[in-house]
Design a protein around this motif. Sequence first.
Motif, PDB file in Angstrom:
ATOM      1  N   LYS A  81     -19.391  -5.429  -4.332  1.00  0.00           N
ATOM      2  CA  LYS A  81     -19.443  -4.847  -5.673  1.00  0.00           C
ATOM      3  C   LYS A  81     -19.434  -3.324  -5.637  1.00  0.00           C
ATOM      4  O   LYS A  81     -19.337  -2.672  -6.673  1.00  0.00           O
ATOM      5  N   LYS A  82     -19.570  -2.740  -4.434  1.00  0.00           N
ATOM      6  CA  LYS A  82     -19.560  -1.284  -4.313  1.00  0.00           C
ATOM      7  C   LYS A  82     -18.138  -0.748  -4.134  1.00  0.00           C
ATOM      8  O   LYS A  82     -17.940   0.464  -4.090  1.00  0.00           O
ATOM      9  N   ALA A  83     -17.168  -1.635  -4.003  1.00  0.00           N
ATOM     10  CA  ALA A  83     -15.786  -1.197  -3.817  1.00  0.00           C
ATOM     11  C   ALA A  83     -15.301  -0.416  -5.036  1.00  0.00           C
ATOM     12  O   ALA A  83     -15.762  -0.626  -6.149  1.00  0.00           O
ATOM     13  N   LYS A  84     -14.347   0.489  -4.804  1.00  0.00           N
ATOM     14  CA  LYS A  84     -13.839   1.353  -5.881  1.00  0.00           C
ATOM     15  C   LYS A  84     -13.171   0.527  -6.978  1.00  0.00           C
ATOM     16  O   LYS A  84     -13.483   0.666  -8.152  1.00  0.00           O
ATOM     17  N   HIS A  85     -12.210  -0.292  -6.590  1.00  0.00           N
ATOM     18  CA  HIS A  85     -11.488  -1.116  -7.550  1.00  0.00           C
ATOM     19  C   HIS A  85     -11.257  -2.505  -6.960  1.00  0.00           C
ATOM     20  O   HIS A  85     -11.237  -2.687  -5.747  1.00  0.00           O
ATOM     21  N   ARG A  86     -11.076  -3.444  -7.847  1.00  0.00           N
ATOM     22  CA  ARG A  86     -10.701  -4.807  -7.457  1.00  0.00           C
ATOM     23  C   ARG A  86      -9.197  -4.907  -7.709  1.00  0.00           C
ATOM     24  O   ARG A  86      -8.746  -4.877  -8.867  1.00  0.00           O
ATOM     25  N   VAL A  87      -8.426  -5.022  -6.638  1.00  0.00           N
ATOM     26  CA  VAL A  87      -6.981  -4.878  -6.714  1.00  0.00           C
ATOM     27  C   VAL A  87      -6.289  -6.170  -6.278  1.00  0.00           C
ATOM     28  O   VAL A  87      -6.606  -6.735  -5.230  1.00  0.00           O
ATOM     29  N   LEU A  88      -5.334  -6.604  -7.083  1.00  0.00           N
ATOM     30  CA  LEU A  88      -4.507  -7.758  -6.756  1.00  0.00           C
ATOM     31  C   LEU A  88      -3.159  -7.260  -6.249  1.00  0.00           C
ATOM     32  O   LEU A  88      -2.500  -6.454  -6.909  1.00  0.00           O
ATOM     33  N   VAL A  89      -2.754  -7.720  -5.056  1.00  0.00           N
ATOM     34  CA  VAL A  89      -1.455  -7.356  -4.496  1.00  0.00           C
ATOM     35  C   VAL A  89      -0.617  -8.626  -4.365  1.00  0.00           C
ATOM     36  O   VAL A  89      -0.863  -9.466  -3.492  1.00  0.00           O
ATOM     37  N   ALA A  90       0.353  -8.800  -5.243  1.00  0.00           N
ATOM     38  CA  ALA A  90       1.266  -9.939  -5.173  1.00  0.00           C
ATOM     39  C   ALA A  90       2.375  -9.617  -4.184  1.00  0.00           C
ATOM     40  O   ALA A  90       2.976  -8.546  -4.249  1.00  0.00           O
ATOM     41  N   GLY A  91       2.628 -10.539  -3.258  1.00  0.00           N
ATOM     42  CA  GLY A  91       3.569 -10.256  -2.175  1.00  0.00           C
ATOM     43  C   GLY A  91       2.908  -9.477  -1.057  1.00  0.00           C
ATOM     44  O   GLY A  91       3.578  -8.780  -0.294  1.00  0.00           O
ATOM     45  N   GLY A  92       1.595  -9.625  -0.933  1.00  0.00           N
ATOM     46  CA  GLY A  92       0.824  -8.808   0.004  1.00  0.00           C
ATOM     47  C   GLY A  92       0.993  -9.142   1.464  1.00  0.00           C
ATOM     48  O   GLY A  92       0.564  -8.373   2.324  1.00  0.00           O
ATOM     49  N   ALA A  93       1.598 -10.300   1.799  1.00  0.00           N
ATOM     50  CA  ALA A  93       1.812 -10.647   3.202  1.00  0.00           C
ATOM     51  C   ALA A  93       3.179 -10.192   3.705  1.00  0.00           C
ATOM     52  O   ALA A  93       3.533 -10.440   4.856  1.00  0.00           O
ATOM     53  N   GLY A  94       3.921  -9.521   2.856  1.00  0.00           N
ATOM     54  CA  GLY A  94       5.244  -9.049   3.242  1.00  0.00           C
ATOM     55  C   GLY A  94       5.198  -7.723   3.987  1.00  0.00           C
ATOM     56  O   GLY A  94       4.132  -7.160   4.249  1.00  0.00           O
ATOM     57  N   PHE A  95       6.361  -7.225   4.304  1.00  0.00           N
ATOM     58  CA  PHE A  95       6.514  -5.946   5.008  1.00  0.00           C
ATOM     59  C   PHE A  95       5.793  -4.822   4.278  1.00  0.00           C
ATOM     60  O   PHE A  95       4.849  -4.210   4.805  1.00  0.00           O
ATOM     61  N   LEU A  96       6.175  -4.552   3.050  1.00  0.00           N
ATOM     62  CA  LEU A  96       5.543  -3.475   2.289  1.00  0.00           C
ATOM     63  C   LEU A  96       4.139  -3.857   1.841  1.00  0.00           C
ATOM     64  O   LEU A  96       3.219  -3.039   1.880  1.00  0.00           O
ATOM     65  N   GLY A  97       3.972  -5.102   1.405  1.00  0.00           N
ATOM     66  CA  GLY A  97       2.694  -5.533   0.863  1.00  0.00           C
ATOM     67  C   GLY A  97       1.557  -5.417   1.846  1.00  0.00           C
ATOM     68  O   GLY A  97       0.440  -5.010   1.481  1.00  0.00           O
ATOM     69  N   SER A  98       1.809  -5.759   3.110  1.00  0.00           N
ATOM     70  CA  SER A  98       0.740  -5.695   4.104  1.00  0.00           C
ATOM     71  C   SER A  98       0.329  -4.252   4.380  1.00  0.00           C
ATOM     72  O   SER A  98      -0.859  -3.961   4.576  1.00  0.00           O
ATOM     73  N   HIS A  99       1.294  -3.333   4.379  1.00  0.00           N
ATOM     74  CA  HIS A  99       0.952  -1.913   4.545  1.00  0.00           C
ATOM     75  C   HIS A  99       0.153  -1.410   3.342  1.00  0.00           C
ATOM     76  O   HIS A  99      -0.786  -0.614   3.498  1.00  0.00           O
TER      77      HIS A  99
END
Length: 337
Positions: free
Chosen positions: A14-32
């Motif tokens: 709960k101390k994290a700055k933001h709760r972020v959803l990354v769709a396509g996150g296991a891809g080349f760009l998404g993982s970076h």
Amino acid sequence: MGMPYKTLNASMNKKAKHRVLVAGGAGFLGSHLCERLLRGGNTVICLDNFSTGRMENLHHLLRFDTFSFVRHDIVEPIDFAVDEIYNLACPASPLHYQADPVHTMMTSVLGALNLLELAAHYKARIFQASTSEIYGDPHVHPQPETYWGNVNSFGPRACYDEGKRSAETLFFSYHQQYGVDIRIGRIFNTYGPRMRTDDGRVVSNFIVQALKGEDITVYGDGSQTRSFCYVDDLIEGFFRLMNSPTSIQTPVNIGNPGEFTVSQLAEQVIAMTGSSSKIVYRTLPVDDPHQRKPDITVAERTLGWRPTVALTEGLKATIAYFEHQLAPVSKELAIVA
């Protein structure tokens, strides 16, 4: 089954700055992008259906308590309470997006619609990974954001080109009608570690062919141009666009304005790998653009962003990655009891 992974943890830090959803996150760009967000102190929920993404791109992120992975296709609705959404979900190389053009179009349109609904409900800021392909085979060079493009809606690339154009329209409409805070980045050719060996795009193709000692295939006469952006520079552009304190509701080109012919790239890859590969020429695919170079004036002025990684430097890191990917597995590791 491969390495196990964490599923969604509703009681994440709960101390994290933001709760972020990354769709396509296991891809080349998404993982970076996931890695950059985690190192910035954010909680990240990574979605991917593994159409082109890979679990191995996420293994090093599993040590973060603020990281969760959910296998999901954004064509289907989803509901997570989040502060920010990045939509990177869609095959990006012609080889992969042409394999199932209907699903490619559905991912671009229905997927964008589902994520925009999520953003509207939770009042989340949302980023759309658009593409330079919306300019088609351009009649304007370099391409500014104000150029409307030259796209064939019945061509083999249309499922991707028109899908991304439609997604931009949906984003604009949700901003106009519902006040959703949108950010749209138009990505130009990007390369770097974690590209697939079978990605099908020019940088990965040339490097893999050179390392294998195979003929390097150049489509057309090699005079067509591309502008190559290293992945670290691109992710920095994403980050600055998403976090700009000034509302930016129009598309922004994110790419490297350095322009090279395809033949120049092939020759440079051969030289840097020390390969004995020969260049062979094949017929240019239908609707393949003859020139591609971003006008990044808007990104420079509004984000203070400009790429810093030279092509030679980026290719060195990318070649090293592919050398590791293509290295033979040791006999000891290959033994199966």
